[in-house]
Scaffold this motif. Structure first.
Motif, mmCIF file in Angstrom:
data_model
loop_
_atom_site.group_PDB
_atom_site.id
_atom_site.type_symbol
_atom_site.label_atom_id
_atom_site.label_comp_id
_atom_site.label_asym_id
_atom_site.label_seq_id
_atom_site.Cartn_x
_atom_site.Cartn_y
_atom_site.Cartn_z
ATOM 1 N N VAL A 194 0.848 -1.206 0.000
ATOM 2 C CA VAL A 194 0.000 0.000 0.000
ATOM 3 C C VAL A 194 0.883 1.256 0.000
ATOM 4 O O VAL A 194 0.617 2.233 -0.713
ATOM 5 C CB VAL A 194 -0.940 0.002 1.226
ATOM 6 C CG1 VAL A 194 -1.703 1.331 1.309
ATOM 7 C CG2 VAL A 194 -1.909 -1.159 1.143
ATOM 8 N N GLY A 195 1.953 1.217 0.783
ATOM 9 C CA GLY A 195 2.865 2.355 0.858
ATOM 10 C C GLY A 195 3.572 2.627 -0.457
ATOM 11 O O GLY A 195 3.737 3.785 -0.859
ATOM 12 N N ILE A 196 3.990 1.542 -1.134
ATOM 13 C CA ILE A 196 4.657 1.704 -2.431
ATOM 14 C C ILE A 196 3.714 2.338 -3.443
ATOM 15 O O ILE A 196 4.082 3.266 -4.175
ATOM 16 C CB ILE A 196 5.172 0.345 -2.945
ATOM 17 C CG1 ILE A 196 6.345 -0.137 -2.074
ATOM 18 C CG2 ILE A 196 5.607 0.444 -4.405
ATOM 19 C CD1 ILE A 196 6.757 -1.559 -2.361
ATOM 20 N N LEU A 197 2.469 1.823 -3.472
ATOM 21 C CA LEU A 197 1.473 2.388 -4.388
ATOM 22 C C LEU A 197 1.216 3.863 -4.066
ATOM 23 O O LEU A 197 1.120 4.712 -4.966
ATOM 24 C CB LEU A 197 0.171 1.594 -4.297
ATOM 25 C CG LEU A 197 0.198 0.172 -4.858
ATOM 26 C CD1 LEU A 197 -1.123 -0.540 -4.584
ATOM 27 C CD2 LEU A 197 0.488 0.183 -6.356
ATOM 28 N N GLY A 198 1.108 4.163 -2.752
ATOM 29 C CA GLY A 198 0.890 5.541 -2.341
ATOM 30 C C GLY A 198 2.037 6.445 -2.746
ATOM 31 O O GLY A 198 1.823 7.565 -3.213
ATOM 32 N N THR A 199 3.262 5.961 -2.600
ATOM 33 C CA THR A 199 4.447 6.753 -2.965
ATOM 34 C C THR A 199 4.491 7.009 -4.473
ATOM 35 O O THR A 199 4.791 8.127 -4.915
ATOM 36 C CB THR A 199 5.729 6.018 -2.530
ATOM 37 O OG1 THR A 199 5.659 5.747 -1.127
ATOM 38 C CG2 THR A 199 6.958 6.859 -2.820
ATOM 39 N N VAL A 200 4.192 5.955 -5.262
ATOM 40 C CA VAL A 200 4.202 6.099 -6.721
ATOM 41 C C VAL A 200 3.139 7.098 -7.173
ATOM 42 O O VAL A 200 3.404 7.994 -7.986
ATOM 43 C CB VAL A 200 3.975 4.733 -7.401
ATOM 44 C CG1 VAL A 200 3.751 4.914 -8.901
ATOM 45 C CG2 VAL A 200 5.159 3.813 -7.158
ATOM 46 N N VAL A 201 1.921 6.957 -6.639
ATOM 47 C CA VAL A 201 0.827 7.861 -7.009
ATOM 48 C C VAL A 201 1.131 9.287 -6.557
ATOM 49 O O VAL A 201 0.870 10.253 -7.277
ATOM 50 C CB VAL A 201 -0.507 7.372 -6.402
ATOM 51 C CG1 VAL A 201 -1.617 8.406 -6.639
ATOM 52 C CG2 VAL A 201 -0.906 6.038 -7.000
ATOM 53 N N LEU A 202 1.723 9.427 -5.356
ATOM 54 C CA LEU A 202 2.086 10.749 -4.834
ATOM 55 C C LEU A 202 3.093 11.435 -5.750
ATOM 56 O O LEU A 202 2.949 12.619 -6.083
ATOM 57 C CB LEU A 202 2.652 10.605 -3.421
ATOM 58 C CG LEU A 202 2.983 11.908 -2.671
ATOM 59 C CD1 LEU A 202 1.710 12.685 -2.382
ATOM 60 C CD2 LEU A 202 3.724 11.599 -1.372
ATOM 61 N N GLY A 203 4.120 10.672 -6.150
ATOM 62 C CA GLY A 203 5.134 11.231 -7.043
ATOM 63 C C GLY A 203 4.557 11.592 -8.401
ATOM 64 O O GLY A 203 4.862 12.650 -8.969
ATOM 65 N N TYR A 204 3.676 10.707 -8.939
ATOM 66 C CA TYR A 204 3.069 10.959 -10.256
ATOM 67 C C TYR A 204 2.188 12.202 -10.222
ATOM 68 O O TYR A 204 2.301 13.078 -11.094
ATOM 69 C CB TYR A 204 2.240 9.743 -10.676
ATOM 70 C CG TYR A 204 1.379 9.989 -11.894
ATOM 71 C CD1 TYR A 204 1.928 9.986 -13.167
ATOM 72 C CD2 TYR A 204 0.013 10.260 -11.753
ATOM 73 C CE1 TYR A 204 1.132 10.226 -14.279
ATOM 74 C CE2 TYR A 204 -0.784 10.503 -12.862
ATOM 75 C CZ TYR A 204 -0.220 10.482 -14.118
ATOM 76 O OH TYR A 204 -0.999 10.725 -15.229
ATOM 77 N N CYS A 205 1.316 12.277 -9.221
ATOM 78 C CA CYS A 205 0.399 13.415 -9.130
ATOM 79 C C CYS A 205 1.166 14.728 -8.939
ATOM 80 O O CYS A 205 0.850 15.744 -9.571
ATOM 81 C CB CYS A 205 -0.581 13.219 -7.981
ATOM 82 S SG CYS A 205 -1.781 11.898 -8.252
ATOM 83 N N GLY A 206 2.188 14.704 -8.062
ATOM 84 C CA GLY A 206 2.980 15.909 -7.823
ATOM 85 C C GLY A 206 3.658 16.402 -9.088
ATOM 86 O O GLY A 206 3.617 17.591 -9.413
ATOM 87 N N ALA A 207 4.277 15.467 -9.820
ATOM 88 C CA ALA A 207 4.982 15.842 -11.051
ATOM 89 C C ALA A 207 4.004 16.294 -12.127
ATOM 90 O O ALA A 207 4.237 17.301 -12.821
ATOM 91 C CB ALA A 207 5.811 14.659 -11.545
ATOM 92 N N ARG A 208 2.913 15.559 -12.262
ATOM 93 C CA ARG A 208 1.927 15.883 -13.307
ATOM 94 C C ARG A 208 1.284 17.247 -13.072
ATOM 95 O O ARG A 208 1.167 18.067 -13.996
ATOM 96 C CB ARG A 208 0.863 14.787 -13.337
ATOM 97 C CG ARG A 208 -0.279 15.004 -14.330
ATOM 98 C CD ARG A 208 0.173 14.796 -15.764
ATOM 99 N NE ARG A 208 -0.901 15.075 -16.686
ATOM 100 C CZ ARG A 208 -1.830 14.181 -17.057
ATOM 101 N NH1 ARG A 208 -1.786 12.951 -16.563
ATOM 102 N NH2 ARG A 208 -2.766 14.506 -17.925
ATOM 103 N N ILE A 209 0.871 17.504 -11.844
ATOM 104 C CA ILE A 209 0.185 18.765 -11.547
ATOM 105 C C ILE A 209 1.142 19.943 -11.668
ATOM 106 O O ILE A 209 0.813 20.963 -12.283
ATOM 107 C CB ILE A 209 -0.450 18.725 -10.135
ATOM 108 C CG1 ILE A 209 -1.543 17.655 -10.072
ATOM 109 C CG2 ILE A 209 -1.028 20.090 -9.771
ATOM 110 C CD1 ILE A 209 -2.031 17.375 -8.668
ATOM 111 N N SER A 210 2.330 19.825 -11.069
ATOM 112 C CA SER A 210 3.276 20.952 -11.069
ATOM 113 C C SER A 210 3.718 21.315 -12.482
ATOM 114 O O SER A 210 3.800 22.499 -12.828
ATOM 115 C CB SER A 210 4.489 20.643 -10.189
ATOM 116 O OG SER A 210 5.175 19.495 -10.647
ATOM 117 N N THR A 211 3.999 20.306 -13.310
ATOM 118 C CA THR A 211 4.426 20.596 -14.692
ATOM 119 C C THR A 211 3.266 21.130 -15.529
ATOM 120 O O THR A 211 3.448 22.037 -16.351
ATOM 121 C CB THR A 211 5.004 19.331 -15.359
ATOM 122 O OG1 THR A 211 4.073 18.241 -15.227
ATOM 123 C CG2 THR A 211 6.314 18.937 -14.723
#
Length: 589
Positions: A65-82
């Motif tokens: 669950v933590g790995i999935l959360g980390t991956v989604v967190l990184g994806y959303c952060g990068a996608r939104i900021s860019t």
């Protein structure tokens, strides 16, 4: 921050997903230490193998669950900021396109480049930190401190004693870093300005052998930027070791007190292990949260610089347009009238143009001549509304240009600027810039009329030959002829030539003007020129002197009646040529 919040609203779904993923990450970071402490105090001490396997399986599940959360967190952060940064740059570019010459001069090209590139980058970095850290750390801090207090109230007081020092340090750093960040961005504006001036003016610099001087000037500005950056980075980097010093002091105090508590059986080893994990996550989260606050002043400065551009109201807008006599059906423009026009630049004290009145009609060529600084170029820039008059009116088909949609108006104008500006791309693309729907035959015809076909066909790839940035692979005359071809392919109702024949030799000038006559016979032609030979055949010539009309008439009439024109003509023509012009004028009369 108003700017970022307004853009984040566009990505509500991703922001919500980012927020949900935070809990998956927090579950891993804080749930696993809790389980391990229970395994140590319960399963290991009692030797309960089944309990240990059960807890081990739970740890594995939480890890996934933590790995999935980390991956989604990184994806959303990068996608939104860019994506937000992309939107900011697009909106900035669109906003700048609406600016008049006044706004462009007020802000400066170099500053606009810095705001679009570096300032937008600062916001992207800050937003990425916010989405990955600012959303995560409050959850981590709240849960960590709750678990710390639940584990041991006595030990939690030691941590509570360090928090005020951290908060005080953050406030101090944020207060100092704000002005330093502003000076850094201003220094970067200057750095870009000097670099841009040197790239565009490299030939002038070399011709005057001023390479060393310009290198020194750039070095001074670069050093100023470096000094401000050094102050900022030193300030930011000094916070981390100080924070870890406080954290280590707190850890020593905790170990000292905990050892006594374990001796007194008031605390178990597993609880101490979990407590130290909670401590690390709590303090590290506090540090990350503080980092956000320390980065905020710098991002806030960048956001304000961008907001200053976004909030700027252009002088020339179409919001008040109520009448649109020039419209999509290509109603031809038959007349342009200047009625007692005055104009003063926004930052000027004295009017550049004073009481200018004349008319230019279809099928006629109107020429404008005068000494340097007499207002020739300023006058013609009032027609396409590069500036708006400060007094009087400019009428197109009887309608004030301020009451005509500027985009519709400019569709009827072919403007050839004093400085020929070409874009990187092929010769064909640059000519087609005047009319995107132009056929190959129309492009070739425009090039022939502009006397550009010969040098184009001498190129290895002809019309497909690429023009480098700044058109450095073309001569001044070639650039002017391509600019004229670009206006011709547009087939406008008004042709405006702002000293566009100055780089041509006398022979090419004469041939080009002769070739232009049948092409523009039904249009309004306005020519600004320095050479009398270029405008001798004009139907009417305006003579400007210090912003006022010194005379209007034909070449022959002005030779008789206008002293200013006589002085200009006598400085460029021989006495024989002047006498010939006077004789020709008498015969026409």
């Amino acid at each position: 921050m108003r700017l970022m919040l307004s853009y984040l609203k566009r990505y509500k779904g991703l922001v919500f997903l980012n927020f949900i993923s935070v809990f998956g990450f927090a579950l891993t970071e804080l749930g696993i230490p809790t389980i391990i402490s229970r395994m140590v105090d319960g399963g290991v001490a009692s030797g309960d193998r089944e309990y240990l396997l059960k807890m081990g399986g739970l740890i594995a599940l939480i890890s996934v669950v933590g790995i999935l959360g980390t991956v989604v967190l990184g994806y959303c952060g990068a996608r939104i900021s860019t994506a937000v940064t992309c939107d900011i740059r697009n909106d900035l570019f669109e906003k700048v396109q609406s600016f008049s010459h006044r706004e462009m001069n007020q802000l400066g090209v170099s500053s606009l480049i810095t705001r679009t590139s570096n300032d937008a980058l600062q916001i992207m970095n800050f937003m990425n930190i916010i989405l990955r850290t600012a959303m995560l750390t409050p959850v981590m801090i709240a849960v960590s401190f709750t678990l710390i207090i639940m584990s041991s109230v006595k030990l939690s007081l030691i941590i509570a004693a360090t928090v005020p020092f951290i908060i005080l340090g953050v406030i101090l750093v944020a207060k100092i870093s704000g002005p330093v960040s502003e000076r850094q961005q201003t220094a970067l504006d200057g750095l870009n300005r000097i670099f841009r001036e040197n790239l565009t003016g490299i030939r002038v610099i070399r011709s005057f052998n001023n390479d060393a001087r310009e290198t020194e000037r750039f070095g001074e500005q670069n050093q100023a930027f470096t000094n401000q950056s050094k102050k900022l980075f030193t300030l930011m980097s000094s916070t981390e070791p100080l924070f870890f010093l406080l954290m280590n002091i707190a850890a020593l105090a905790i170990y000292f007190v905990a050892s006594q508590m374990i001796d007194q059986s008031a605390l178990q080893v597993g609880q101490l292990m979990a407590f130290m994990e909670y401590l690390f996550h709590a303090m590290f989260s506090v540090m990350l949260f503080c980092l956000v606050f320390m980065m905020y002043p710098r991002a806030n400065i960048s956001a304000k610089r961008i907001e200053a551009v976004m909030d700027m109201t252009p002088d020339i807008t179409d919001e008040t347009v109520s009448t649109q006599r020039v419209h999509d059906d290509r109603e031809p423009i038959k007349e342009v009238i200047f009625e007692h026009v005055d104009f003063c630049y926004p930052d000027g004290e004295e009017a550049v143009l004073k009481d200018i009145s004349f008319s230019a009609r279809a099928g006629q060529t109107t020429a404008i001549i005068g000494s340097t600084g007499s207002g020739k170029s300023t006058l013609i820039q009032l027609i396409p509304r590069f500036y708006d008059v400060t007094g009087g009116r400019v009428l197109v088909n009887g309608v004030d240009v301020r009451q005509i949609n500027s985009h519709k108006l400019r569709e009827h104008i072919g403007f050839v600027a004093q400085k020929a500006n070409l874009f990187s791309g092929t010769i064909e693309e640059n000519i087609r810039f005047g009319c995107s729907e132009a056929t190959d035959e129309e492009i070739r015809h425009a090039a022939e009329i502009a006397q550009a076909a010969d040098f184009i066909m001498d190129k290895p790839k002809g019309f497909k030959e690429r023009i480098v940035e700044g058109a450095g692979n073309l001569s001044g005359g070639q650039k002017q002829r391509l600019s004229i071809a670009r206006a011709l392919v547009r087939k406008p109702d008004i042709y405006i030539y702002d000293d566009s024949f100055s780089a041509l030799d006398m022979k090419t000038d004469a041939v080009l003007r002769q070739a232009l006559k049948p092409e523009v016979k039904n249009a309004i032609v306005i020519i600004v020129a320095q050479r009398v030979s270029t405008i001798m055949d004009a139907d009417q010539i305006l003579v400007l002197d210090e912003g006022k009309i010194a005379g209007i008439g034909t070449h022959a009439e002005l030779l008789k009646n206008c002293e200013v024109y006589q002085q200009i003509a006598s400085s460029q023509m021989s006495q024989k040529e002047l006498e010939k012009s006077l004789v020709a004028g008498k015969e026409e009369a």
